[in-house]
Design a protein around this motif. Structure first.
Motif, short mmCIF file in Angstrom:
data_model
loop_
_atom_site.label_atom_id
_atom_site.label_comp_id
_atom_site.label_asym_id
_atom_site.label_seq_id
_atom_site.Cartn_x
_atom_site.Cartn_y
_atom_site.Cartn_z
N TYR A 146 0.84 -1.21 0.00
CA TYR A 146 0.00 0.00 0.00
C TYR A 146 0.87 1.25 0.00
N ASP A 147 1.97 1.22 0.78
CA ASP A 147 2.91 2.35 0.77
C ASP A 147 3.46 2.57 -0.63
N LEU A 206 2.20 1.71 -3.47
CA LEU A 206 1.16 2.25 -4.34
C LEU A 206 1.14 3.78 -4.26
N LEU A 207 1.17 4.30 -3.03
CA LEU A 207 1.13 5.75 -2.87
C LEU A 207 2.43 6.38 -3.35
N GLU A 208 3.57 5.70 -3.11
CA GLU A 208 4.87 6.26 -3.51
C GLU A 208 4.96 6.42 -5.02
#
Lengths: 310, 484
Positions: A147-148, A150-152
């Motif tokens: 999930y991290d 994905l945002l990065e």
């Protein structure tokens, strides 16, 4: 031990030289050297993945970006301009004292930390089987904390959006095409296929040894930078929607996967038996988008579209 | 079947604006349509999430099925819900307002940037993981900086650059704190950290670094230096969302960390925060009164109103949960009122072509809806009954008086009076005859109505206190730090 001490001192020395350097070009060269040295430090710290990323992105691509920014700066910026400004001695002294205070406080806090940190490597190792890959770094980035990532990946696209939105403010014409340079041209013809091969290898290797989408993407971007340096420009027919599709391919693949996993009521839960394949798929899209985004950042300007609405 | 309790509303709240941002980047021509549809679905999803919270209680979701400490958890309680709801409401108004605000070239960038910012906000409010919070901060900060620069010109670029440096410095300080906490306690999950944290130098250092970083982003006096330039030089809808939502997001993280991790450590820190808050009220209000430009006035008013949020910290040890409800109330009503105010100011600026306060009389008289929006929002900012701002300020003032903190009470009252002064300074021109005969640009209906509706909402909030307070009791984060 001696080697490490020497490395640390060199790093500090380079940092000081870099910061006190008035010539921006020299400072960028020092910055790249700093990045390379830093990569050796990461190797010494048993973090080869970080070392790869540091070389590819920290030293290589950031250096190229800084150079490209320097080339865009107006030339009539005499070095040493700031040295003429008179500042009262009290201000730097106060600042120095405050910084010293903060640094010593942080130093004390660091000193008091346990040498063996109660980290999560045990947990990561215990769950590695379930993750679909055998490189713990890839497992953390793409599965445990996917999930991290994905945002990065979206942050990277956001950076390009920011640059492009600034460019539309003043429509300075693209710099004139440089005449073809034989050496550069030949070098490019040899290196670009090699770089693409290296990128593919890094991507594939990421599953079980140091490597992965970010490093591979950076190498791909290096190929793009070389092409751009040699005077190659994206055909105007491809500069519109096709380019935008290439830029969002990574984020969109990630978002789509996240949406699909929601059907199973759990965000980004990869089924164990398909996890390895899904991670490779995600990384392929991500590598492609990262490469194109970084190369586009190097170019700075949004490529001219057909129909002239740049 | 749609309202089935298993519907993953929170995940939808994060993924939908992300996907919409990609769509609006790919297909700029339909970006407005994408934006409006997204805003409406987000509002519905927040309602769905509220439904879920009401029936099932606190929400926790292990992303990827791993669970903390290995994976990332999403977390939602009443406070999360209120923040998401305010974001959805203000976001909807900003979306409608922006339909006609930007020219084609600006709109091309505004929609993807704004939708990404929205995704970052929703992700931030739902995160239970301090490293994941860092990434949402990064996403939010970068989008906000790009949006400030969107207007172009020296002021906007200058403001954006300062904002970029300030927000990056804040992020780095925060990240440094995250690293220390992870090294010291072996997890980045807030709930697990709360169990493990103790009186160690590393916890203190982390508190200092993360606190300083977040306060810089929240623009608490004297770390507010970047805010007036950035908020005043941005396009009106961007100013609205910066003042209403973005500074509140870093405050939200600060509040979460304060209750989970740092309240047991920081008795004296609470007084420092209170002192800075009081100074922010006085300095911000005084500066707002001195401004000759409308948008700068509104921006300095934000500096002052943020101060109220921090005045609560030293009072909390005795006053407890009710006081924090007041703070959240203040936060929400300021978000609504300030968004309305910036959009109304944007209308005046667009209509008259300038925002010099002394020459506003003609614009003010020709734009009754925008003037009304400004006045109603002003009522809430001043803290007059029956507005939402009144409830929040009253709860704070009551706590200060009960505890005999006369100085804090006096500061709050003076802040209210100064707010009244700077708002009437603007409204006064509605009643003076105008002489100038300049060309003016008409204001589309959506741009006139969006701020008015938000201003109405900030007044209506005053009547909703019992309902909202009971929402805040769902998994209240305030119980922990209140009694100690």
């Amino acid at each position: 031990m001696l080697f490490d001490a020497l490395l640390g001192l060199l790093l500090l020395g380079l940092a000081w030289l870099l910061l006190s350097c008035r010539d921006l070009f020299k400072a960028i060269v020092l910055f790249v050297a700093f990045g390379l040295l830093m990569a050796i430090v990461w190797v010494r710290l048993d973090a080869p993945d970080v070392a790869l990323a540091e070389v590819a992105i920290g030293a290589g691509l950031t250096g190229a970006l800084l150079m490209s920014a320097l080339a865009k700066l107006p030339v009539d910026n005499p070095p040493g301009r700031y040295s003429n400004e008179k500042t009262h001695w009290l201000l730097p002294l106060t600042l120095a004292l405050m910084l010293l205070l903060v640094a010593s406080g942080l130093g004390y806090a660091l000193w008091s930390l346990p040498v063996i940190a109660p980290g999560l490597s045990g947990e990561v190792a215990a769950n590695l089987e379930q993750s679909g890959v055998s490189n713990p770094v890839t497992a953390v980035l793409l599965n445990f904390r996917g999930y991290d990532t994905l945002l990065e990946i979206v942050v990277l696209l956001l950076a390009l959006l920011g640059v492009w939105s600034l460019n539309s403010l003043d429509a300075t014409p693209a710099t004139a095409e440089k005449p073809a340079n034989l050496v550069l041209d030949t070098l490019m013809r040899l290196l670009v296929p090699l770089l693409i091969l290296v990128a593919a290898y890094l991507l594939w290797a990421g599953a079980n040894s140091p490597g992965g989408a970010f490093q591979a993407g950076a190498v791909l971007a290096a190929a793009g930078v070389l092409l751009l340096l040699a005077g190659w420009r994206l055909p105007t027919a491809l500069a519109g929607l096709p380019l935008r599709l290439a830029l969002v391919a990574g984020p969109v693949a990630f978002i789509t996967l996240a949406a699909l996993t929601l059907l199973n009521a759990r965000l980004l839960e990869l089924p164990v038996e398909h996890a390895g394949m899904l991670i490779l798929l995600l990384e392929t899209f991500a590598m492609f988008s990262i490469g194109v985004t970084l190369a586009a950042l190097f170019l700075g300007q949004r490529p001219q579209e057909r129909g002239g609405s740049a | 079947m749609i309202l089935h309790s298993e519907t993953p509303w929170p995940a939808l709240l994060i993924l939908l604006p992300l996907a919409a941002a990609m769509l609006s980047f790919l297909f700029p021509r339909s970006a407005k349509f994408t934006g409006v549809v997204t805003a409406i679905i987000i509002a519905l999803a927040v309602v769905g999430f509220g439904w879920h919270l009401q029936s099932e209680g606190v929400y926790r979701h292990a992303v990827g099925g791993w669970g903390a400490p290995l994976g990332i958890d999403l977390y939602g309680d009443g406070l999360t819900l209120l923040m998401l709801a305010v974001t959805a409401l203000v976001g909807l108004a900003i979306t409608l307002y922006s339909l006609d605000y930007f020219n084609t070239e600006q709109a091309r960038w505004f929609w993807p940037l704004w939708l990404l910012l929205w995704a970052a906000l929703n992700a931030l409010f739902l995160s239970a993981d301090i490293f994941n919070l860092y990434i949402t901060l990064e996403l939010m900060g970068m989008a906000a900086v790009a949006l400030v620069a969107l207007k172009g010109g020296r002021d906007a670029l200058n403001g954006a650059m300062r904002y970029l440096l300030a927000t990056l410095l804040g992020s780095l300080a925060y990240l440094f704190g995250v690293v220390l906490l992870y090294h010291g306690y072996g997890t980045v999950d807030i709930a697990l950290l709360a169990e493990r944290i103790d009186h160690q130098p590393v916890a203190w250092a982390a508190l200092g670094l993360m606190g300083a970083g977040l306060l810089l982003k929240t623009a608490l006096f004297p770390l507010h230096f970047w805010l007036p330039a950035a908020h005043a030089s941005a396009p009106a809808p961007v100013s609205a969302l910066l003042s209403a939502l973005v500074v509140k997001a870093s405050f939200y993280i600060f509040l979460r960390l304060w209750f989970a991790l740092f309240a047991p450590l920081g008795g004296e820190v609470a007084w420092l925060l209170g002192l800075l808050g009081a100074l922010a009220i006085l300095w911000g209000s005084w500066q707002a009164l001195r401004q000759t430009r409308l948008k700068l006035l509104v921006a300095y008013s934000t500096v002052a109103q943020l101060g109220y949020l921090f005045v609560a910290f030293p009072l909390a040890a005795v006053a407890g949960v009710v006081l924090w409800h007041g703070v959240i109330y203040l936060l929400i009503s300021h978000a609504l009122a300030k968004a309305a105010m910036f959009m109304a100011a944007g209308n005046l600026l667009r209509f008259g072509g300038h925002d010099r306060i002394v020459d506003l009389n003609r614009s003010v008289q020709q734009l009754p809806l925008s003037t009304a929006a400004f006045a109603l929002a002003g009522v809430s900012i001043m803290g007059l009954p029956p507005s939402g701002g009144f409830i929040g300020k009253w709860l704070l003032l009551e706590a200060a008086l009960q505890q005999g903190q006369w100085a804090l009470a006096a500061v709050m009252i003076v802040g209210g009076l100064l707010a009244a002064a700077y708002i009437f300074k603007v409204l006064g021109y509605a009643f003076t005859p105008s002489t100038s005969r300049e060309e003016s640009i008409p204001i589309p209906a959506t741009m006139a109505w969006a701020p008015l509706l938000l201003a109405f909402a900030s007044i209506l909030l005053g009547f909703l206190a019992p309902a909202l307070f009971s929402l805040l009791d769902i998994g209240s984060p305030f119980e922990r730090g209140a009694g100690s």
